[in-house]
Design a protein around this motif. Sequence first.
Motif, PDB file in Angstrom:
ATOM      1  N   UNK A 194       8.381  34.377 -50.210  1.00  0.00           N
ATOM      2  CA  UNK A 194       7.530  35.408 -49.480  1.00  0.00           C
ATOM      3  C   UNK A 194       7.952  35.439 -48.273  1.00  0.00           C
ATOM      4  N   UNK A 195       7.719  36.529 -47.414  1.00  0.00           N
ATOM      5  CA  UNK A 195       8.032  36.815 -46.217  1.00  0.00           C
ATOM      6  C   UNK A 195       6.802  36.831 -45.368  1.00  0.00           C
ATOM      7  N   UNK A 196       7.067  36.748 -43.806  1.00  0.00           N
ATOM      8  CA  UNK A 196       6.038  36.961 -43.099  1.00  0.00           C
ATOM      9  C   UNK A 196       6.753  37.029 -41.558  1.00  0.00           C
ATOM     10  N   UNK A 197       5.939  37.845 -40.680  1.00  0.00           N
ATOM     11  CA  UNK A 197       6.243  37.906 -39.281  1.00  0.00           C
ATOM     12  C   UNK A 197       5.119  37.054 -38.701  1.00  0.00           C
ATOM     13  N   UNK A 198       5.514  35.966 -37.639  1.00  0.00           N
ATOM     14  CA  UNK A 198       4.671  35.163 -37.132  1.00  0.00           C
ATOM     15  C   UNK A 198       3.791  36.097 -36.091  1.00  0.00           C
ATOM     16  N   UNK A 199       2.668  35.816 -36.123  1.00  0.00           N
ATOM     17  CA  UNK A 199       1.619  36.354 -35.142  1.00  0.00           C
ATOM     18  C   UNK A 199       1.243  35.398 -34.412  1.00  0.00           C
ATOM     19  N   UNK A 200       0.688  34.375 -34.635  1.00  0.00           N
ATOM     20  CA  UNK A 200       0.130  33.360 -33.967  1.00  0.00           C
ATOM     21  C   UNK A 200       0.538  31.993 -34.165  1.00  0.00           C
ATOM     22  N   UNK A 201       0.514  30.763 -33.503  1.00  0.00           N
ATOM     23  CA  UNK A 201       0.738  29.491 -34.039  1.00  0.00           C
ATOM     24  C   UNK A 201      -0.239  28.669 -33.250  1.00  0.00           C
ATOM     25  N   UNK A 202      -0.676  27.656 -34.080  1.00  0.00           N
ATOM     26  CA  UNK A 202      -1.641  26.584 -33.586  1.00  0.00           C
ATOM     27  C   UNK A 202      -1.310  25.469 -34.303  1.00  0.00           C
ATOM     28  N   UNK A 203      -0.582  24.544 -33.658  1.00  0.00           N
ATOM     29  CA  UNK A 203      -0.085  23.228 -34.345  1.00  0.00           C
ATOM     30  C   UNK A 203       0.982  23.509 -35.381  1.00  0.00           C
ATOM     31  N   UNK A 204       0.593  23.059 -36.515  1.00  0.00           N
ATOM     32  CA  UNK A 204       1.592  23.341 -37.785  1.00  0.00           C
ATOM     33  C   UNK A 204       1.179  24.761 -38.597  1.00  0.00           C
ATOM     34  N   UNK A 205      -0.141  25.401 -37.985  1.00  0.00           N
ATOM     35  CA  UNK A 205      -0.505  26.484 -38.727  1.00  0.00           C
ATOM     36  C   UNK A 205       0.069  27.734 -38.074  1.00  0.00           C
ATOM     37  N   UNK A 206       0.485  28.673 -39.052  1.00  0.00           N
ATOM     38  CA  UNK A 206       0.799  29.958 -38.288  1.00  0.00           C
ATOM     39  C   UNK A 206       0.087  31.056 -39.120  1.00  0.00           C
ATOM     40  N   UNK A 207      -0.241  32.084 -38.445  1.00  0.00           N
ATOM     41  CA  UNK A 207      -0.923  33.145 -38.820  1.00  0.00           C
ATOM     42  C   UNK A 207       0.097  34.212 -38.908  1.00  0.00           C
ATOM     43  N   UNK A 208       0.855  34.862 -40.098  1.00  0.00           N
ATOM     44  CA  UNK A 208       1.621  35.261 -40.377  1.00  0.00           C
ATOM     45  C   UNK A 208       1.346  37.099 -41.109  1.00  0.00           C
ATOM     46  N   UNK A 209       2.106  37.983 -40.591  1.00  0.00           N
ATOM     47  CA  UNK A 209       1.743  39.393 -41.296  1.00  0.00           C
ATOM     48  C   UNK A 209       2.826  39.701 -42.489  1.00  0.00           C
ATOM     49  N   UNK A 210       2.451  39.907 -43.381  1.00  0.00           N
ATOM     50  CA  UNK A 210       3.553  40.111 -44.595  1.00  0.00           C
ATOM     51  C   UNK A 210       3.555  41.487 -45.295  1.00  0.00           C
ATOM     52  N   UNK A 211       3.504  41.459 -46.523  1.00  0.00           N
ATOM     53  CA  UNK A 211       3.602  42.754 -47.235  1.00  0.00           C
ATOM     54  C   UNK A 211       2.216  43.504 -46.998  1.00  0.00           C
ATOM     55  N   UNK A 212       2.543  45.005 -46.917  1.00  0.00           N
ATOM     56  CA  UNK A 212       1.389  45.970 -46.595  1.00  0.00           C
ATOM     57  C   UNK A 212       0.506  45.477 -45.247  1.00  0.00           C
ATOM     58  N   UNK A 213       1.345  44.685 -44.478  1.00  0.00           N
ATOM     59  CA  UNK A 213       0.440  44.343 -43.361  1.00  0.00           C
ATOM     60  C   UNK A 213      -0.791  43.409 -43.325  1.00  0.00           C
ATOM     61  N   UNK A 214      -0.580  42.629 -44.672  1.00  0.00           N
ATOM     62  CA  UNK A 214      -1.677  41.541 -44.814  1.00  0.00           C
ATOM     63  C   UNK A 214      -1.513  40.323 -44.077  1.00  0.00           C
TER      64      UNK A 214
END
Length: 286
Positions: A194-214
Amino acid sequence: MKTKRMMVAAAVLAAFSAQASAQVTDPKVWAWDFPMNMEINAEAGQQALTCQMHYFQEVKEGQGLLKKTMIWYDTKIDAPGKEKTVIDEYGKKIEVPNALIIPLAKEAKVKKGDILLTHSKYHERQRAIVIDVPLPNEPVVCFLDDRWPDKVDSSSLPEKLKGEQLKPGSYNVIKDGNFVSGAQVAYRRDGEWKFGVIMQISGDKMLVCGFASRLDCVSKSDCKLIPFKEKIKKGDRVRCIDLDSYKDGYTVVQVDMEHGHIWTQADGSTYTHCFGLADVTKVLDK
């Protein structure tokens, strides 16, 4: 023995803690295992990217957020906060969770070939490659997430190659090879990359934006960075993004690194497809 005042204070604290926990874990309010109220480095008047319009609309409808579109647009920061920040959306003041805000640098030196996190003239989040710097802090760019002609000899291609000029304070420079907002990653799920564009990072966790901007929450340790400046040439066998994942079975037919695009052909097809740099890769097969 506890006094009555201490017991009341404890009860109030417990109720507040329960409410805060519910706010984070309720999938109709916050559906991701990522800190909703994180700290960000922002100043009043600074430009930023945020998906508050989609977020608050979906919360209002109360149907859950995991499969909802969350498109990020440019806004302006009005009053920064440690957990939430007030943004100015064309004169309307809205308090937004910090996890949904990416501040854009007030000043950022750029050079030809740099990759930027920015927005288009339609205000939607974009990555871009710098093709010229006619004025300091006002680079001319080609957008990587925009739709480009699939035919290598399309009559509309020359217009795309001209690029667009950005205004100062409307972009961040993405350092290739780093886990930063705007970088692209791949992660294994359901047997696919799966692919994702990194939006935010906190420690080891990342909020990513993927297919259909989910939006999705993934662990940095489970991801592979997809380089923007990968060494790809005509004839290479590569993976390309198809819907929500990187699929194999593609051959490169043309590369334009200067303008940030690669044309490929799927096995068994006579048609070419144009992709932005990070949507084509060989690193997942290494």
